[in-house]
Design an enzyme around this catalytic site. Structure first.
Site, PDB file in Angstrom:
ATOM      1  CE1 TYR A   1      -4.425  -1.078   0.663  1.00  0.00           C
ATOM      2  CE2 TYR A   1      -3.343  -3.071   1.512  1.00  0.00           C
ATOM      3  CZ  TYR A   1      -4.374  -2.565   1.158  1.00  0.00           C
ATOM      4  OH  TYR A   1      -5.602  -3.267   0.929  1.00  0.00           O
TER       5      TYR A   1
ATOM      6  CG  HIS B   1     -13.077  -4.036  -1.787  1.00  0.00           C
ATOM      7  ND1 HIS B   1     -12.364  -4.135  -3.022  1.00  0.00           N
ATOM      8  CD2 HIS B   1     -12.314  -4.085  -0.771  1.00  0.00           C
ATOM      9  CE1 HIS B   1     -11.359  -4.205  -2.710  1.00  0.00           C
ATOM     10  NE2 HIS B   1     -11.164  -4.237  -1.218  1.00  0.00           N
TER      11      HIS B   1
END
Length: 568
Positions: free
Chosen positions: A200, A378
């Site tokens: 990330y 998601h």
């Protein structure tokens, strides 16, 4: 203002004949980002017939269809083109990753098929519901549309000349665009992606020269490497964040508090256009507002030395619209101090998160009804289904969103096609179904690609200060099953026990606002969720329908019918 889709598609409909048909086909969308494939459609009513015109920049064959999950298998497909012998057109269905099979019953009617100036245009009609097992029912839910085309009229493998887009055909919401568009760029620049499976990267930035409030009306992804960019989120930051940086996420930096979702994109998605009467507000608060761009890189092959410059373009206007758009995060919150274990070897494991909107009004001033118009669902690799249910006075009244064929590689922001009203005191439950048959250890809720998530981002207006309303079962005191890690301790009974445990435990609900303030409630419950409504069944068999049609259309059949009538 002209329709954006009209402007995009007119470049594909240059011929006089094509322009003349636009009056009967009011809806238009580009199926690809390069604008080489344009679909137009219209219908009389939801019980009648629907017409399509597919316009593609090619002189070869073109194909279009409806798919349960964006793939070929189970898809309803038409293929046509123009060759030296004239036009050809067939109704087909996909049974694998090879040439689609011709249907026994041809349920589509070709209206015209032309090839002019390097473009092939195919105009055809079908019933909204054909009652043919080899066709796909068109409903008022979003449908995954697929397309492919070739460079010649030899119908063979399309290579990369294919794609998919989810569209609500029967409840489509037209979009608008302003002239002389301006956009903000939220991108990283040549950052190095390390050779790890999940990485990330966060960039905290400040948009300059936004002294007055503006509305974002279009969000467009800028993807340099489609094979490793998994999803991107742009968050607004609370007033306490006054620094910029460009580095790995979640390292204890100030930007970790930025969690007001402004824009979102996930793998398989494209640009999103907001309704004509609503926009995402940016700027104009009398202070510098910082934003955090978060990009999730999925690098399963552990490639080293990759650099990336992906991000988002945010098209904005000073001509403010009627409503400010908000994005509410709902579902299950990964919580470091509480275990959430999804067992291995489970063909179907259901998990739930809840949002009781009455808690929003308890922690804030009264808020108006929320008008929901789009959603992004998601999960990660084990996700198979996602459903978002709405409850009022303790009873389920609707589904806000349903995807019974969730595809990890096809995560798009979906327009609902109609406005769904969320009243205060309503409850929202997010249900995710996982399949872990191929796993040997438990799966945790977390940020890694091999972890799981269960989230629904609800797009609505008017915007309120609340950014998330999520929950987690209170598992801190549960140790009997939460620490199991191998297949030796999991069987059908213990898997069922774990699912029931997580569903019946009290839910810790967390309400967060723009300033990253949290309110906690520990009395949440998961209510029963109804079965997904099924389409109305046909009242006659396909065989009898085909026999009747073929017999009546045959000249001998017509003569026999006339003789039979005369003898009555």
């Amino acid at each position: 203002m002209r329709s954006l889709l009209l402007l995009l598609c007119l470049s594909l409909a240059r011929t006089k004949g094509a322009a003349a048909s636009d009056y009967t086909l009011p809806f238009m969308v580009n199926l690809d980002q390069e604008r080489k494939v344009c679909l137009k459609w219209g219908f009389d009513n939801q019980k009648g017939e629907i017409e399509f015109k597919l316009v593609v920049n090619t002189t070869g064959w073109i194909g279009f269809g409806f798919s349960p999950n964006g793939d070929m298998i189970g898809a309803d497909i038409v293929i046509g083109g123009v060759n030296s012998n004239g036009s050809y057109f067939t109704d087909r269905h996909g049974i694998g990753k090879f040439k689609p099979v011709i249907d026994k019953l041809q349920s589509y009617t070709l209206l015209s098929l032309t090839e002019v100036d390097g473009q092939t245009s195919m105009w055809f009609r079908r019933s909204i519901r054909t009652c043919d097992d080899e066709d796909f029912d068109i409903t008022d839910d979003p449908i995954k549309l697929i397309y492919a085309y070739g460079n010649t009229d030899n119908i063979e493998y399309h290579n990369n000349r294919r794609g998919t887009k989810e569209v609500n055909l029967l409840n489509y919401m037209p979009r608008t665009v302003l002239s002389n568009p301006s956009y903000l760029s939220a991108t990283v620049v040549n950052i190095t992606v390390p050779p790890v499976h999940t990485y990330y990267h966060c960039k905290v930035m400040k948009f300059s020269n936004i002294n007055t409030k503006r509305h974002i009306y279009r969000i467009e992804p800028v993807i340099e490497h489609h094979d490793i960019v998994h999803h991107m989120l742009l968050y607004s930051c609370p007033s306490t964040v006054r620094v910029t940086y460009d580095k790995q996420c979640f390292q204890g930096d100030a930007g970790d508090a930025c969690y007001g979702v402004v824009a979102a994109w996930a793998v398989g998605g494209g640009a999103i256009e907001l309704p004509e009467n609503a926009g995402i507000p940016v700027g104009g608060d009398g202070r510098d507002i910082y934003y955090r761009l978060e990009i999730h890189y999925n690098n399963p092959h552990l490639h080293a030395g990759r650099t990336d410059s992906s991000g988002l373009k945010l098209y904005h206007t000073a001509q403010l619209r009627q409503h400010d758009v908000g994005i509410l995060t709902t579902g299950v919150l990964p919580f470091s101090s509480m275990v959430y274990s999804i067992p291995p070897k489970a063909s179907q494991f259901l998990t739930y998160g809840v949002c009781n909107t009455s808690l929003i009004t308890q922690s804030n001033d009264p808020v108006p009804d929320l008008q929901m118009f789009a959603v992004l669902l998601h999960t990660h690799l084990a996700g198979r289904k996602v459903r978002v249910a709405q409850y009022r006075d303790g009873k389920q009244i609707d589904f806000l969103a349903v995807d019974e064929n969730y595809n990890f590689e096809m995560q798009t922001i979906v327009s609902l096609g109609e406005i769904k009203t969320i009243k205060q005191d309503d409850e929202i439950a997010v249900e995710c179904t996982y399949n872990t048959v191929d796993r040997t250890n438990v799966t945790k809720m977390g940020i890694a690609t091999t972890d799981e998530m269960c989230l629904a981002f609800l797009f609505y207006y008017p915007a309120i200060e609340i950014t998330s309303c999520i929950s987690h079962p209170i598992t801190m005191s549960q140790s009997d099953t939460s620490n199991q890690t191998s297949t030796e301790t999991w069987d059908h009974d213990t898997i069922t026990q774990q699912e029931n445990l997580l569903k019946t435990l009290p839910q810790l609900q967390i309400i967060s606002n723009n300033e990253y303030n949290h309110t906690y409630y520990d009395n949440g419950i998961i209510r029963e969720m109804m079965e997904t409504p099924k389409p109305q069944s046909c009242h006659y068999s396909n065989a009898s329908n085909r026999l009747y049609t073929s017999w009546l259309m045959d000249p001998a059949g017509i003569m026999l019918l006339l003789v039979w009538i005369a003898l009555m």
